[in-house]
Design a protein around this motif. Structure first.
Motif, PDB file in Angstrom:
ATOM      1  N   SER A   2       3.874  10.526  -5.138  1.00 24.71           N
ATOM      2  CA  SER A   2       2.428  10.672  -5.066  1.00 24.71           C
ATOM      3  C   SER A   2       1.974  10.613  -3.620  1.00 24.71           C
ATOM      4  O   SER A   2       2.788  10.517  -2.707  1.00 24.71           O
ATOM      5  CB  SER A   2       1.751   9.581  -5.914  1.00 24.71           C
ATOM      6  OG  SER A   2       2.146   8.291  -5.478  1.00 24.71           O
ATOM      7  N   GLY A   3       0.683  10.666  -3.406  1.00 28.74           N
ATOM      8  CA  GLY A   3       0.100  10.537  -2.082  1.00 28.74           C
ATOM      9  C   GLY A   3       0.459  11.689  -1.165  1.00 28.74           C
ATOM     10  O   GLY A   3       0.765  12.801  -1.614  1.00 28.74           O
ATOM     11  N   THR A  44       2.532   1.893  -3.406  1.00 25.64           N
ATOM     12  CA  THR A  44       1.633   2.501  -4.385  1.00 25.64           C
ATOM     13  C   THR A  44       1.311   3.944  -4.009  1.00 25.64           C
ATOM     14  O   THR A  44       1.332   4.829  -4.868  1.00 25.64           O
ATOM     15  CB  THR A  44       0.343   1.665  -4.516  1.00 25.64           C
ATOM     16  OG1 THR A  44       0.714   0.339  -4.918  1.00 25.64           O
ATOM     17  CG2 THR A  44      -0.588   2.256  -5.551  1.00 25.64           C
ATOM     18  N   GLU A  45       1.033   4.191  -2.717  1.00 31.31           N
ATOM     19  CA  GLU A  45       0.697   5.548  -2.280  1.00 31.31           C
ATOM     20  C   GLU A  45       1.841   6.528  -2.530  1.00 31.31           C
ATOM     21  O   GLU A  45       1.604   7.657  -2.952  1.00 31.31           O
ATOM     22  CB  GLU A  45       0.356   5.567  -0.789  1.00 31.31           C
ATOM     23  CG  GLU A  45      -1.006   5.033  -0.448  1.00 31.31           C
ATOM     24  CD  GLU A  45      -1.276   5.061   1.053  1.00 31.31           C
ATOM     25  OE1 GLU A  45      -0.454   5.593   1.834  1.00 31.31           O
ATOM     26  OE2 GLU A  45      -2.338   4.534   1.453  1.00 31.31           O
ATOM     27  N   GLU A  46       3.073   6.118  -2.234  1.00 30.36           N
ATOM     28  CA  GLU A  46       4.203   7.045  -2.286  1.00 30.36           C
ATOM     29  C   GLU A  46       4.842   7.158  -3.661  1.00 30.36           C
ATOM     30  O   GLU A  46       5.432   8.182  -3.985  1.00 30.36           O
ATOM     31  CB  GLU A  46       5.271   6.637  -1.263  1.00 30.36           C
ATOM     32  CG  GLU A  46       4.786   6.754   0.167  1.00 30.36           C
ATOM     33  CD  GLU A  46       5.807   6.297   1.191  1.00 30.36           C
ATOM     34  OE1 GLU A  46       6.953   5.944   0.817  1.00 30.36           O
ATOM     35  OE2 GLU A  46       5.461   6.303   2.391  1.00 30.36           O
ATOM     36  N   SER A 102       3.421   5.388  -6.798  1.00 22.59           N
ATOM     37  CA  SER A 102       2.502   4.942  -7.848  1.00 22.59           C
ATOM     38  C   SER A 102       2.917   3.593  -8.463  1.00 22.59           C
ATOM     39  O   SER A 102       2.296   3.141  -9.418  1.00 22.59           O
ATOM     40  CB  SER A 102       2.293   6.001  -8.938  1.00 22.59           C
ATOM     41  OG  SER A 102       3.413   6.123  -9.768  1.00 22.59           O
ATOM     42  N   ARG A 123       0.837  -1.199   0.000  1.00 21.77           N
ATOM     43  CA  ARG A 123       0.000   0.000   0.000  1.00 21.77           C
ATOM     44  C   ARG A 123       0.871   1.247   0.000  1.00 21.77           C
ATOM     45  O   ARG A 123       0.659   2.173  -0.787  1.00 21.77           O
ATOM     46  CB  ARG A 123      -0.934   0.005   1.222  1.00 21.77           C
ATOM     47  CG  ARG A 123      -1.756   1.300   1.350  1.00 21.77           C
ATOM     48  CD  ARG A 123      -2.606   1.332   2.609  1.00 21.77           C
ATOM     49  NE  ARG A 123      -1.886   0.993   3.817  1.00 21.77           N
ATOM     50  CZ  ARG A 123      -1.051   1.816   4.466  1.00 21.77           C
ATOM     51  NH1 ARG A 123      -0.805   3.031   3.992  1.00 21.77           N
ATOM     52  NH2 ARG A 123      -0.455   1.430   5.589  1.00 21.77           N
ATOM     53  N   GLU A 124       1.895   1.278   0.858  1.00 24.99           N
ATOM     54  CA  GLU A 124       2.793   2.432   0.932  1.00 24.99           C
ATOM     55  C   GLU A 124       3.547   2.614  -0.383  1.00 24.99           C
ATOM     56  O   GLU A 124       3.739   3.738  -0.838  1.00 24.99           O
ATOM     57  CB  GLU A 124       3.769   2.278   2.096  1.00 24.99           C
ATOM     58  CG  GLU A 124       3.133   2.396   3.470  1.00 24.99           C
ATOM     59  CD  GLU A 124       2.727   3.807   3.837  1.00 24.99           C
ATOM     60  OE1 GLU A 124       3.171   4.773   3.176  1.00 24.99           O
ATOM     61  OE2 GLU A 124       1.966   3.957   4.805  1.00 24.99           O
TER      62      GLU A 124
END
Length: 157
Positions: free
Chosen positions: A114-115, A76-78, A80, A73-74
């Motif tokens: 991102s995020g 993808t969040e940070e 992409s 999750r991190e």
């Protein structure tokens, strides 16, 4: 802290040949008491001098979430990026918190900040994604320092 216990950190280790994806950071707070890096480095106060360092991609494990899921999750969040957990590489501590480091395989996408990191990016709280070789770890002040050697070993051919 969750129920008096430090919230665990989950880390996604993304490798490209002899390089690992890191987030180059600069962090400065008004007061050293507000800065986790001042505490971690034993920095004297009363003002935070600002800290240049780098970390591997990761963050806290949310309630009810596995460390593996948190690492992905991190990631993808940070950044992409997406991938799958290959294996647990090692465990350690990150600013007093338990940390689990997972090798990520089958990574897809282009690393793009991102995020929350992209939203919070500012002159006193900057984030930059970059690929680092073992020779870069000390100049970048890769934190925590005790991950530098096992990460360098992982990146050796």
């Amino acid at each position: 802290m969750l129920g008096g216990m430090p919230i665990p950190r989950a880390v996604a280790v993304v490798v490209d040949g002899s390089r690992a994806l890191v987030i180059k950071r600069y962090l400065r707070h008004e007061r050293y008491g507000d800065c986790v890096m001042c505490e971690a480095t034993g920095c004297p106060g009363p003002t935070c001098p600002g800290h240049h360092y780098a970390v591997l991609v990761g963050g806290h494990v949310e309630d009810g979430e596995s460390a593996e899921d948190a690492a992905l999750r991190e990631l993808t969040e940070e950044t992409s990026l997406e991938g799958r957990i290959d294996r647990l590489l090692w465990t350690g501590r990150h600013n007093g918190r338990p940390a689990s480091y997972f090798l990520v395989a089958d990574v897809t996408g282009t690393p793009t900040l991102s995020g929350p990191e992209a939203q919070e990016h500012s002159p006193d709280n900057s984030f930059e994604l970059l690929w680092a070789t073992p020779a870069d770890f000390a100049p970048l002040n890769l934190h925590p320092a005790d991950i530098r050697e096992p990460l360098a070993q992982l990146l050796r051919p």
